[in-house]
Design an enzyme around this catalytic site. Structure first.
Site, mmCIF file in Angstrom:
data_model
loop_
_atom_site.group_PDB
_atom_site.id
_atom_site.type_symbol
_atom_site.label_atom_id
_atom_site.label_comp_id
_atom_site.label_asym_id
_atom_site.label_seq_id
_atom_site.Cartn_x
_atom_site.Cartn_y
_atom_site.Cartn_z
ATOM 1 N N SER A 62 5.385 3.038 16.158
ATOM 2 C CA SER A 62 5.523 2.494 14.807
ATOM 3 C C SER A 62 6.951 1.983 14.655
ATOM 4 C CB SER A 62 5.177 3.579 13.780
ATOM 5 O OG SER A 62 5.334 3.105 12.461
ATOM 6 N N HIS A 66 2.276 -0.456 14.839
ATOM 7 C CA HIS A 66 2.009 -0.743 13.436
ATOM 8 C C HIS A 66 2.636 -2.080 13.067
ATOM 9 C CE1 HIS A 66 1.410 3.771 12.254
ATOM 10 N NE2 HIS A 66 0.530 3.326 13.126
ATOM 11 N N ASP A 86 0.972 9.220 12.746
ATOM 12 C CA ASP A 86 -0.132 8.573 13.455
ATOM 13 C C ASP A 86 0.015 8.846 14.948
ATOM 14 O OD1 ASP A 86 -2.403 7.028 13.850
ATOM 15 O OD2 ASP A 86 -1.300 5.135 13.925
#
Length: 337
Positions: free
Chosen positions: A12, A39, A131
């Site tokens: 991310s 992401h 995540d």
């Protein structure tokens, strides 16, 4: 004998730099396929495939749904789509968001684990929130290898730290050492998949991520009902437990970790406060105008009532404004991805 030839990378915030360093260390004859989720915003064009292709020796690209899996390729999740792995092919689907993201890391990891079991190497890199933790647990459950970037080496430590806290990780090391490990693992035999059956919940969650119609029509739901509504579709959220790891998922597939759920509620709360502030400011302005009109019409009693209403609205607006300023200063309502 199968080797660890399915490599899934998730990152991310801060991920572009570490992914460039990682692919630089992968040889052109790598005997594995590499899958990348970073992401990204849903709008616009992602330049990550071009960046990774220039950084290393392997071609990187956004695959089309159904493309075959081949060694030496880097498959990068396109914006606003999940990247999933099926037997011999890649899936690119606009399934329900997970952990407030699409693409998300967990669906890739989970689908790879479900399909290739012990052949999978899952790598959680720099990023905010958590995540990748549930997906890494899925890889571990199915006999795969779990790798986490050392949080001290990560630009954003939340994602790797969450994985270390919640999953029994096989390797934790600095980004510079990860390519050598992946090359070595790609040459080593994997465990026997028959020793690691796929749990029914993993099957269901993978199907939900792929928007499989049969799974959506299925009356079976993951977990047990919670007290909370899905922030996106407002359906019932179900509590799902992977050992000690608590997650939430709704009937149509929106999924949240505990941290992403809290971040989503914080964002919703801030939105509600801004809406309340706007409504109070407009109401106070209207009351001031009506007070002036009543004063001009020689109606002092009505003018006083409107003045009181305006003062009350302005007092409440000031309280909300103060709350927004304080929460912005201490980060209580700030979220990152």
């Amino acid at each position: 004998m199968p080797t660890h030839d399915i490599i899934a990378l998730g990152a991310s915030a801060g991920g572009v730099e570490v992914l460039m360093r990682l692919v630089l260390g992968l040889p052109s004859d790598l005997q594995a396929a590499v899958f990348v989720v970073l992401h990204t915003p849903p709008q616009g064009l992602s330049l990550l495939p071009a960046i990774l292709s220039r950084a290393g020796r392997l071609p990187a690209f956004h695959p089309q749904d159904g493309d075959p899996i081949r060694y030496g390729n880097i498959y990068v999740a396109p914006p606003d789509h999940h990247l999933l792995v099926e037997l011999g092919r890649v899936r690119v689907v606009r399934g329900p968001r997970e952990n407030r993201s699409r693409p998300a890391v967990d669906p890739l990891f989970r689908s790879a684990a479900r399909t290739y079991g012990p052949q999978v190497v899952g790598v959680v890199l720099t990023g905010a929130l958590d995540d990748g933790t549930a997906g890494l647990q899925a890889i571990k459950t199915c006999g795969g290898i779990t790798v986490v970037q050392d949080p001290a080496d990560a630009l954003y430590s939340s994602m790797p730290q969450s994985a270390l806290t919640n999953v029994v990780v096989d390797h934790c090391l600095a980004a510079a050492a990860i390519p050598g490990l992946l090359v070595r693992l790609a040459q080593e035999p994997a465990l026997n998949p028959r020793d690691y059956p796929v749990p029914p919940l993993m099957e269901l969650e993978t199907q939900l991520a792929a928007l499989d119609k049969e799974s959506l029509d299925n009356e079976k739901v993951p977990g047990t009902p919670s007290r909370y509504a899905c922030p996106e579709c407002h359906g019932v959220l179900w509590e799902v437990r992977d050992g000690d790891l608590l997650r939430f998922r709704c009937r149509v597939g929106h999924a949240y970790s505990v941290e992403s759920m809290l971040a989503e509620h914080s964002a919703s709360l801030e939105d509600a406060l801004w809406m309340a502030l706007r409504a109070l400011e407009e109401s106070a302005s209207l009351a001031r105008r009506l007070a002036h009109e009543a004063q001009q019409a020689q109606r002092p009693h009505s003018a006083a009532q409107f003045h009181d209403k305006a003062n009350e609205r302005e007092r409440h607006a000031a309280q909300i404004r103060d709350l927004l300023l304080k929460s912005g200063a201490n980060g209580a309502m700030k979220t990152a991805s």
